[in-house]
Scaffold this motif. Structure first.
Motif, PDB file in Angstrom:
ATOM      1  N   TYR A   1     -10.337  -2.563  -0.186  1.00  0.00           N
ATOM      2  CA  TYR A   1      -9.025  -2.167   0.326  1.00  0.00           C
ATOM      3  C   TYR A   1      -9.201  -1.309   1.580  1.00  0.00           C
ATOM      4  O   TYR A   1      -9.901  -0.294   1.554  1.00  0.00           O
ATOM      5  CB  TYR A   1      -8.259  -1.371  -0.728  1.00  0.00           C
ATOM      6  CG  TYR A   1      -7.789  -2.183  -1.908  1.00  0.00           C
ATOM      7  CD1 TYR A   1      -6.466  -2.612  -1.995  1.00  0.00           C
ATOM      8  CD2 TYR A   1      -8.665  -2.533  -2.933  1.00  0.00           C
ATOM      9  CE1 TYR A   1      -6.030  -3.365  -3.067  1.00  0.00           C
ATOM     10  CE2 TYR A   1      -8.238  -3.282  -4.018  1.00  0.00           C
ATOM     11  CZ  TYR A   1      -6.927  -3.695  -4.079  1.00  0.00           C
ATOM     12  OH  TYR A   1      -6.495  -4.437  -5.144  1.00  0.00           O
TER      13      TYR A   1
ATOM     14  N   CYS B   1      -8.334  -6.678   1.368  1.00  0.00           N
ATOM     15  CA  CYS B   1      -6.883  -6.476   1.319  1.00  0.00           C
ATOM     16  C   CYS B   1      -6.491  -5.436   2.361  1.00  0.00           C
ATOM     17  O   CYS B   1      -6.930  -4.281   2.296  1.00  0.00           O
ATOM     18  CB  CYS B   1      -6.451  -6.004  -0.072  1.00  0.00           C
ATOM     19  SG  CYS B   1      -4.708  -5.539  -0.157  1.00  0.00           S
TER      20      CYS B   1
ATOM     21  N   SER C   1      -4.171 -11.147   1.622  1.00  0.00           N
ATOM     22  CA  SER C   1      -4.376  -9.832   1.005  1.00  0.00           C
ATOM     23  C   SER C   1      -3.818  -9.813  -0.417  1.00  0.00           C
ATOM     24  O   SER C   1      -4.425  -9.254  -1.327  1.00  0.00           O
ATOM     25  CB  SER C   1      -3.712  -8.735   1.840  1.00  0.00           C
ATOM     26  OG  SER C   1      -4.420  -8.501   3.036  1.00  0.00           O
TER      27      SER C   1
ATOM     28  N   ILE D   1      -5.952  -9.191  -3.923  1.00  0.00           N
ATOM     29  CA  ILE D   1      -5.651  -8.249  -5.003  1.00  0.00           C
ATOM     30  C   ILE D   1      -5.753  -8.936  -6.354  1.00  0.00           C
ATOM     31  O   ILE D   1      -6.260  -8.373  -7.333  1.00  0.00           O
ATOM     32  CB  ILE D   1      -4.240  -7.654  -4.813  1.00  0.00           C
ATOM     33  CG1 ILE D   1      -4.176  -6.815  -3.539  1.00  0.00           C
ATOM     34  CG2 ILE D   1      -3.845  -6.804  -6.023  1.00  0.00           C
ATOM     35  CD1 ILE D   1      -2.774  -6.354  -3.185  1.00  0.00           C
TER      36      ILE D   1
END
Length: 292
Positions: free
Chosen positions: A69, A119, A129, A133
């Motif tokens: 992330y 992401c 993205s 997840i």
């Protein structure tokens, strides 16, 4: 404590007692650690890293899926990190993989493969993205759905071993992915109460005769988009957003092979595949290292 902070906080630890055999069962893995993970953590130290895919279920035989992330532009970020991985000396092969749904870095050592998904947390409209997840949230959701089924992980490993042994495992080849197998096992388990000794035989018979005009999902799951559902041979709905068809790249030839293998129910030796049970418990136990 592990040398790197690549850890997953566990939700719960359950002690299972079966006759004289006692072992731990956790809802999430805690950590993985080796030289290549040290390198990945150093290169992505500006990001949050989460473990995903089959490792969530305790299966370390597949590629290691990591979800990273960050807040940078996708293309710039992935190209920069790909070059760093290529030149760090830890990996024998690194490449950037892109398709309509996903974009990730595949890094290979002499013995392991890592799929590193990205992401961009600042772009809520980026479908890649959102799909990244789901690499870890889908497995976590299935495990949460099945938390009261103490045989789920063992049954999953049993079915996965059967699929691998019979050449019908591997999404890149148009066959079943780890997530697809997990959904098939979860949906079957929720709708059928089968003793473990008969699980594989009943599982294969159920899906060999299933009406595949119907989508395969947990209760109250949303319908697939028309684009994603149209003309698909097996419609397994991902349990988290954006609720894609997990088997969207399956073709008629691979679908026919899968069903023909499933129809070999009477030729399955359940005892052979039940031997995976003790190995599964050892795998799960080996990952419960740091949970204080």
């Amino acid at each position: 404590k592990p040398k790197t902070p690549l850890e997953i906080v566990i939700n719960s630890v359950q002690i299972i007692t079966n006759n004289d055999d006692t072992y731990y069962k956790t809802q999430q893995l805690i950590t993985i650690h080796d030289n290549s993970i040290d390198t990945i953590y150093a290169i992505f130290s500006d990001c949050t890293i989460k473990l995903g895919g089959s490792h969530i279920f305790g299966d370390t035989s597949n590629d290691t899926d990591l979800v990273v992330y960050g807040k940078q532009d996708r293309q710039t970020f992935l190209e920069t990190k790909t070059k760093l991985l290529e030149t760090c000396g830890e990996f024998v092969n690194v490449k950037l993989v892109s398709n309509e749904y996903m974009q990730y870095i595949k890094a290979e050592t002499n013995s392991k493969y890592y799929d590193i998904h990205y992401c961009n947390t600042t772009d809520k409209s980026d479908i890649k993205s959102i799909n990244a997840i789901s690499v870890h949230t889908a497995s976590e959701t299935i495990l949460e759905m099945m938390k009261n089924d103490t045989n789920f992980v063992t049954n999953l490993m049993t079915v996965k071993k059967f699929c691998k042994d019979n050449g019908i495992y591997g999404q890149q080849y148009g066959y079943l992915s780890g997530l697809a197998v997990a959904m098939l096992v979860a949906v079957f388990s929720m709708n059928n109460n089968i003793v473990q000794e008969q699980f594989l035989e009943k599982f294969l018979n159920y899906w060999a005769n299933y009406d595949y005009t119907k989508q395969i999902c947990y209760a109250n799951a949303p319908k697939l988009d028309i684009k994603d559902a149209h003309n698909k041979l097996m419609k397994i709905v991902c349990p988290v957003k954006p609720y894609n068809n997990i088997t969207r790249n399956m073709v008629r030839s691979t679908f026919d092979v899968i069903i023909s293998i499933f129809k070999q129910t009477k030729q399955v030796n359940n005892k052979t595949y039940l031997t995976i049970k003790s190995d599964t418990k050892n795998t799960i136990n080996s990952y419960i290292l740091w949970f204080n």
